[in-house]
Design a protein around this motif. Structure first.
Motif, PDB file in Angstrom:
ATOM      1  N   CYS A  59       0.810  -1.203   0.049  1.00 39.18           N
ATOM      2  CA  CYS A  59       0.039  -0.061   0.084  1.00 39.18           C
ATOM      3  C   CYS A  59       0.915   1.280  -0.135  1.00 39.18           C
ATOM      4  O   CYS A  59       1.889   1.342   0.737  1.00 39.18           O
ATOM      5  N   SER A  82       0.177   4.057   0.621  1.00 37.18           N
ATOM      6  CA  SER A  82      -0.332   5.105   1.736  1.00 37.18           C
ATOM      7  C   SER A  82       0.175   4.691   3.074  1.00 37.18           C
ATOM      8  O   SER A  82       0.654   5.735   3.593  1.00 37.18           O
ATOM      9  N   CYS A  83       0.149   3.510   3.432  1.00 39.15           N
ATOM     10  CA  CYS A  83       0.790   3.061   4.924  1.00 39.15           C
ATOM     11  C   CYS A  83       1.937   2.133   4.767  1.00 39.15           C
ATOM     12  O   CYS A  83       2.378   1.542   5.724  1.00 39.15           O
ATOM     13  N   CYS A 117      -7.261  -0.591   0.854  1.00 41.68           N
ATOM     14  CA  CYS A 117      -6.149  -1.258   1.683  1.00 41.68           C
ATOM     15  C   CYS A 117      -7.050  -1.766   3.120  1.00 41.68           C
ATOM     16  O   CYS A 117      -7.899  -1.117   3.513  1.00 41.68           O
ATOM     17  N   CYS A 125      -5.506   0.886   5.937  1.00 38.71           N
ATOM     18  CA  CYS A 125      -6.115   2.369   5.986  1.00 38.71           C
ATOM     19  C   CYS A 125      -6.993   2.957   5.068  1.00 38.71           C
ATOM     20  O   CYS A 125      -7.534   3.864   4.676  1.00 38.71           O
ATOM     21  N   GLN A 171      -7.306   3.087   2.187  1.00 42.06           N
ATOM     22  CA  GLN A 171      -6.757   3.497   0.656  1.00 42.06           C
ATOM     23  C   GLN A 171      -7.274   3.029  -0.336  1.00 42.06           C
ATOM     24  O   GLN A 171      -7.131   1.686  -0.638  1.00 42.06           O
TER      25      GLN A 171
HETATM   26 ZN   LIG Z   1      -2.740   1.226   3.368  1.00 36.65          ZN
END
Ligand SMILES: [Zn+2]
Length: 117
Positions: free
Chosen positions: A80, A82-83, A96, A99, A101
């Motif tokens: 991911c 994002s995280c 995700c 998170c 996402q």
């Molecule tokens: Zn994530």
């Protein structure tokens, strides 16, 4: 459909079905025992109906868990952005697991394809 986002939601649904099944079966038993009024008491047909419906819910949930297991092993694993955790993407688009996402495997969603050249 937007659903390991998807897998998590379906897992919750499957778990809910187990509870519903157990509750429905309990209602059938309670009705037969006379807890819900004398009108339902000792009514084997109603009890059988509730027991079958409840049983089907539990069985449906079991089948769903098995299916989720199969889908889960086939899902694409991605990092991911994002995280930074490894999550699973079911289908072309998914959230995700950690998170939420939104992730996509569709080339049309890749940043370099967004320019209309
Ligand atoms: Zn994530």
């Amino acid at each position: 459909m937007l659903f390991s986002g998807k897998l998590n939601k379906l897992r919750t649904l499957a778990l809910g079905m187990v509870f519903i099944g157990v509750i429905v079966m309990y209602i059938g038993y309670a009705a037969f025992a006379g807890f819900l009024g004398s009108w339902f008491a000792s009514n084997a047909i109603i009890m059988t109906f509730f027991l079958i419906v409840g049983f089907l819910c539990v069985m449906g949930s079991t089948v769903m868990y098995m299916w989720l297991g199969i889908v889960s092993t086939k899902a694409t694993q991605v990092y991911c952005p994002s995280c930074g955790k490894v999550t699973k993407v079911v289908g072309m688009k998914d959230e995700c697991m950690f998170c939420k996402q939104l992730l996509s495997l569709d080339p049309a969603d890749a940043p370099e394809n967004r320019h209309h050249t």
